[in-house]
Structure formats: structure tokens, C-alpha cells
Motif scaffolding. Structure first.
Motif, PDB file in Angstrom:
ATOM      1  N   TRP A  73      -3.780   8.146 -10.885  1.00  0.00           N
ATOM      2  CA  TRP A  73      -3.678   6.694 -10.746  1.00  0.00           C
ATOM      3  C   TRP A  73      -3.817   6.342  -9.271  1.00  0.00           C
ATOM      4  O   TRP A  73      -3.251   7.012  -8.401  1.00  0.00           O
ATOM      5  CB  TRP A  73      -2.332   6.209 -11.290  1.00  0.00           C
ATOM      6  N   THR A  74      -4.590   5.299  -8.973  1.00  0.00           N
ATOM      7  CA  THR A  74      -4.793   4.827  -7.604  1.00  0.00           C
ATOM      8  C   THR A  74      -4.357   3.374  -7.524  1.00  0.00           C
ATOM      9  O   THR A  74      -4.746   2.560  -8.356  1.00  0.00           O
ATOM     10  CB  THR A  74      -6.271   4.963  -7.198  1.00  0.00           C
ATOM     11  N   TRP A  75      -3.541   3.071  -6.523  1.00  0.00           N
ATOM     12  CA  TRP A  75      -3.017   1.711  -6.389  1.00  0.00           C
ATOM     13  C   TRP A  75      -2.833   1.389  -4.910  1.00  0.00           C
ATOM     14  O   TRP A  75      -2.963   2.252  -4.043  1.00  0.00           O
ATOM     15  CB  TRP A  75      -1.677   1.571  -7.119  1.00  0.00           C
ATOM     16  N   THR A  76      -2.531   0.125  -4.627  1.00  0.00           N
ATOM     17  CA  THR A  76      -2.316  -0.265  -3.233  1.00  0.00           C
ATOM     18  C   THR A  76      -1.293  -1.391  -3.162  1.00  0.00           C
ATOM     19  O   THR A  76      -0.991  -2.054  -4.158  1.00  0.00           O
ATOM     20  CB  THR A  76      -3.637  -0.703  -2.575  1.00  0.00           C
ATOM     21  N   ALA A  77      -0.759  -1.584  -1.976  1.00  0.00           N
ATOM     22  CA  ALA A  77       0.220  -2.649  -1.707  1.00  0.00           C
ATOM     23  C   ALA A  77       0.072  -3.050  -0.247  1.00  0.00           C
ATOM     24  O   ALA A  77      -0.490  -2.305   0.564  1.00  0.00           O
ATOM     25  CB  ALA A  77       1.643  -2.171  -1.982  1.00  0.00           C
ATOM     26  N   ASP A  78       0.561  -4.231   0.092  1.00  0.00           N
ATOM     27  CA  ASP A  78       0.515  -4.630   1.492  1.00  0.00           C
ATOM     28  C   ASP A  78       1.636  -3.940   2.262  1.00  0.00           C
ATOM     29  O   ASP A  78       2.544  -3.327   1.682  1.00  0.00           O
ATOM     30  CB  ASP A  78       0.615  -6.152   1.633  1.00  0.00           C
ATOM     31  N   ASP A 100      -6.904   6.850   0.428  1.00  0.00           N
ATOM     32  CA  ASP A 100      -8.354   6.861   0.524  1.00  0.00           C
ATOM     33  C   ASP A 100      -8.825   6.008   1.701  1.00  0.00           C
ATOM     34  O   ASP A 100      -8.021   5.516   2.501  1.00  0.00           O
ATOM     35  CB  ASP A 100      -8.998   6.426  -0.794  1.00  0.00           C
ATOM     36  N   ALA A 101     -10.141   5.831   1.815  1.00  0.00           N
ATOM     37  CA  ALA A 101     -10.724   5.183   2.986  1.00  0.00           C
ATOM     38  C   ALA A 101     -10.320   3.726   3.135  1.00  0.00           C
ATOM     39  O   ALA A 101     -10.388   3.165   4.236  1.00  0.00           O
ATOM     40  CB  ALA A 101     -12.252   5.291   2.926  1.00  0.00           C
ATOM     41  N   VAL A 102      -9.888   3.088   2.028  1.00  0.00           N
ATOM     42  CA  VAL A 102      -9.487   1.677   2.109  1.00  0.00           C
ATOM     43  C   VAL A 102      -7.977   1.513   1.999  1.00  0.00           C
ATOM     44  O   VAL A 102      -7.475   0.422   1.747  1.00  0.00           O
ATOM     45  CB  VAL A 102     -10.202   0.836   1.030  1.00  0.00           C
ATOM     46  N   GLY A 103      -7.241   2.597   2.180  1.00  0.00           N
ATOM     47  CA  GLY A 103      -5.791   2.509   2.243  1.00  0.00           C
ATOM     48  C   GLY A 103      -5.082   2.513   0.906  1.00  0.00           C
ATOM     49  O   GLY A 103      -3.913   2.121   0.828  1.00  0.00           O
ATOM     50  N   ARG A 104      -5.729   2.962  -0.172  1.00  0.00           N
ATOM     51  CA  ARG A 104      -5.078   3.014  -1.476  1.00  0.00           C
ATOM     52  C   ARG A 104      -4.370   4.358  -1.651  1.00  0.00           C
ATOM     53  O   ARG A 104      -4.832   5.393  -1.160  1.00  0.00           O
ATOM     54  CB  ARG A 104      -6.097   2.813  -2.594  1.00  0.00           C
ATOM     55  N   SER A 223      -6.578  -9.721  11.270  1.00  0.00           N
ATOM     56  CA  SER A 223      -5.616  -9.713  10.167  1.00  0.00           C
ATOM     57  C   SER A 223      -4.888  -8.378  10.086  1.00  0.00           C
ATOM     58  O   SER A 223      -3.667  -8.323   9.938  1.00  0.00           O
ATOM     59  CB  SER A 223      -6.323 -10.006   8.839  1.00  0.00           C
ATOM     60  N   ALA A 224      -5.669  -7.299  10.180  1.00  0.00           N
ATOM     61  CA  ALA A 224      -5.051  -5.978  10.093  1.00  0.00           C
ATOM     62  C   ALA A 224      -4.105  -5.720  11.259  1.00  0.00           C
ATOM     63  O   ALA A 224      -2.984  -5.240  11.086  1.00  0.00           O
ATOM     64  CB  ALA A 224      -6.149  -4.899  10.053  1.00  0.00           C
ATOM     65  N   VAL A 225      -4.550  -6.050  12.467  1.00  0.00           N
ATOM     66  CA  VAL A 225      -3.724  -5.822  13.651  1.00  0.00           C
ATOM     67  C   VAL A 225      -2.477  -6.695  13.633  1.00  0.00           C
ATOM     68  O   VAL A 225      -1.366  -6.251  13.944  1.00  0.00           O
ATOM     69  CB  VAL A 225      -4.546  -6.074  14.938  1.00  0.00           C
ATOM     70  N   TYR A 226      -2.657  -7.965  13.223  1.00  0.00           N
ATOM     71  CA  TYR A 226      -1.518  -8.873  13.205  1.00  0.00           C
ATOM     72  C   TYR A 226      -0.484  -8.451  12.160  1.00  0.00           C
ATOM     73  O   TYR A 226       0.725  -8.465  12.408  1.00  0.00           O
ATOM     74  CB  TYR A 226      -1.982 -10.297  12.916  1.00  0.00           C
ATOM     75  N   THR A 227      -0.962  -8.043  10.984  1.00  0.00           N
ATOM     76  CA  THR A 227      -0.045  -7.570   9.952  1.00  0.00           C
ATOM     77  C   THR A 227       0.710  -6.339  10.421  1.00  0.00           C
ATOM     78  O   THR A 227       1.918  -6.209  10.233  1.00  0.00           O
ATOM     79  CB  THR A 227      -0.826  -7.239   8.665  1.00  0.00           C
ATOM     80  N   SER A 228      -0.014  -5.401  11.064  1.00  0.00           N
ATOM     81  CA  SER A 228       0.636  -4.213  11.605  1.00  0.00           C
ATOM     82  C   SER A 228       1.668  -4.579  12.661  1.00  0.00           C
ATOM     83  O   SER A 228       2.759  -4.017  12.716  1.00  0.00           O
ATOM     84  CB  SER A 228      -0.420  -3.270  12.202  1.00  0.00           C
TER      85      SER A 228
END
Length: 241
Positions: A73-78, A100-104, A223-228
Motif C-alpha cells: 500500500w502506498t499513501w501520503t500525508a502533509d 518514493d520520488a514524490v514523498g509517498r 510552498s514546499a520550503v514554507y511548509t517545511s
């Protein structure tokens, strides 16, 4: 029963269940380390050796060998929701194998009775990486994936919780694959508004195709940097507290 006798019986039971020797050795080493920390007797901590072996035996394939029966199973979350969902899914027996490459989170689970897993996330950017690994590895934590400045670590609950570290009747594989928090949804909505604005501007001629691509890239990186940044600041605040 002495500690050595207990682990001899445990090892024999696991071997009878066709658990590979290298897996038995690693399990015994982890359990001995746990007893050294707690100062408790093995029977008191884990229960009778034969019963404990029945719960552990055959729960994972030999290292390097795929288990054809395993669920995947592959999933993702913020970043505001990932630790909570890792705790939930780890308690259902899902083991994160990688990101994976997109963070899942790419997960697997053995059929029937499965090990429970616990997870933690640490900032491992720059010089922190070696220090964090040196601190966590002796405690049984294994790096299972990286995303942005974060490292995700896993550890089987059986090493610390004994028989309670297994789930005998795991629930079905979730139908969902995306788990967003309220803050994550707000960030995603803002991203969509900004990208939508850039797309509209390209249609009316304010931005060309190249300008549109650059705008989307800038918004995505921001967006990615600000969220981090938000999550790192929150983590620092929790540590100070």
C-alpha cells in the motif's frame, strides 16, 4: 528460567517455525538490549517463550527475500499530519519500506498476524544527520525514508512492548491514499490559487509559456520550503516546551 535459557527456547521455537537464523539473531539481540534497559526478566516482559515465539514467528520474510503474500500500500500525508498517520498505520501493522520520488510512504504488511511499527521523524539536514543516526541507531531505530530536510525512522514495537507489539487481526487495506490536515488543506488551497492565477495570466498574455512554467516552479518551491519552515519552527517550539 535464566535469560540465556529463555532465549535458547525462543530461538528454538522460531527456528522450528522456519524463521531464518539471521532474523532470529537480530530479534534476540533487540530483545536482549530492551531487557538491559528495563532490568526486567524475559518471562515477565514477554511472557512464556513458546507463546511469544508463536506471535513473532514467520511475521517477516528473510532479509532480501520478497514475501509474495504480503500486502502492499502506498499513501501520503502533509507534514502536519504525517506523524499521526504513521502512528495509526504502524499500529495496524504497516511497515514503511521507503519514500518514493514524490514523498509517498511505500508500505508492506505480512498477512494474518503482523508486527506493529512505531515511527519518528527527525530533521537530518547538514551536520545533524550523523548526530541523529548515532543517537537513534543504538535504540533500534532504522532510517526508512527521507523527504526535504526530514528523515523517517521505524522500529518494531515488539522490541519494546513484547506480545503487545503484534496485531493479530489487522484491518483491511485502507481505500484512501491521501491524508491531509486542516493546515495542509489550507496550504494546498493557497498553492492552487497562486498557480491558477499564473495560469490565467498566461492566457491573457501577461505571462508567456516560459513565464508560466517559471511561476509554477517558484510557487511549488516556495510552498514546499514554507511548509517545511512552519513545521521545523513548530518542532523547535515543542522541544523548548
Amino acid at each position: 528460567m535464566t535469560t540465556d535459557a529463555y532465549f535458547a527456547e525462543l530461538s528454538g521455537s522460531l527456528r522450528a517455525a522456519q524463521v531464518p537464523d539471521e532474523q532470529i539473531a537480530a530479534t534476540v539481540e533487540d530483545l536482549r538490549a530492551h531487557l538491559a534497559e528495563t532490568g526486567t526478566a524475559p518471562e515477565e516482559e514477554f511472557g512464556p517463550a513458546a507463546a511469544f515465539a508463536a506471535q513473532l514467528g514467520g511475521l517477516a520474510p528473510a532479509p532480501g527475500e520478497p514475501d509474495e503474500r504480503a500486502e502492499n500500500w502506498t499513501w501520503t500525508a502533509d507534514l502536519f499530519n504525517d506523524r499521526r498517520m504513521l502512528a495509526v498505520h504502524g499500529g495496524q501493522g504497516w511497515e514503511v519500506e521507503s519514500l518514493d520520488a514524490v514523498g509517498r510512504f511505500v508500505c508492506r504488511r505480512s498477512p494474518g498476524s503482523a508486527l506493529r511499527w512505531e515511527y519518528r521523524r527527525e530533521v537530518i539536514a547538514g551536520r545533524r544527520r550523523s548526530r541523529v543516526l548515532d543517537e537513534l541507531t543504538p535504540e533500534g531505530w532504522e532510517l526508512c525514508g527521507e523527504w526535504l530536510v526530514y528523515g523517517y525512522f521505524k522500529r518494531p514495537c515488539a522490541a519494546t512492548a513484547g506480545p503487545a507489539g503484534t496485531v493479530g487481526n489487522p484491518p483491511a487495506t485502507p481505500q484512501r491514499w491521501l491524508f491531509l490536515s486542516r493546515r495542509g488543506k489550507a496550504v494546498l488551497a493557497a498553492w492552487c490559487v497562486l498557480v491558477g492565477g499564473a495560469l490565467a495570466a498566461s492566457f491573457v498574455g501577461v505571462l508567456g509559456t516560459g513565464g508560466l512554467a517559471i511561476s509554477i516552479a517558484v510557487v511549488s518551491v516556495f510552498s514546499a520550503v514554507y511548509t517545511s519552515h512552519l513545521e521545523t519552527a513548530a518542532g523547535r517550539a515543542r522541544n523548548r516546551g
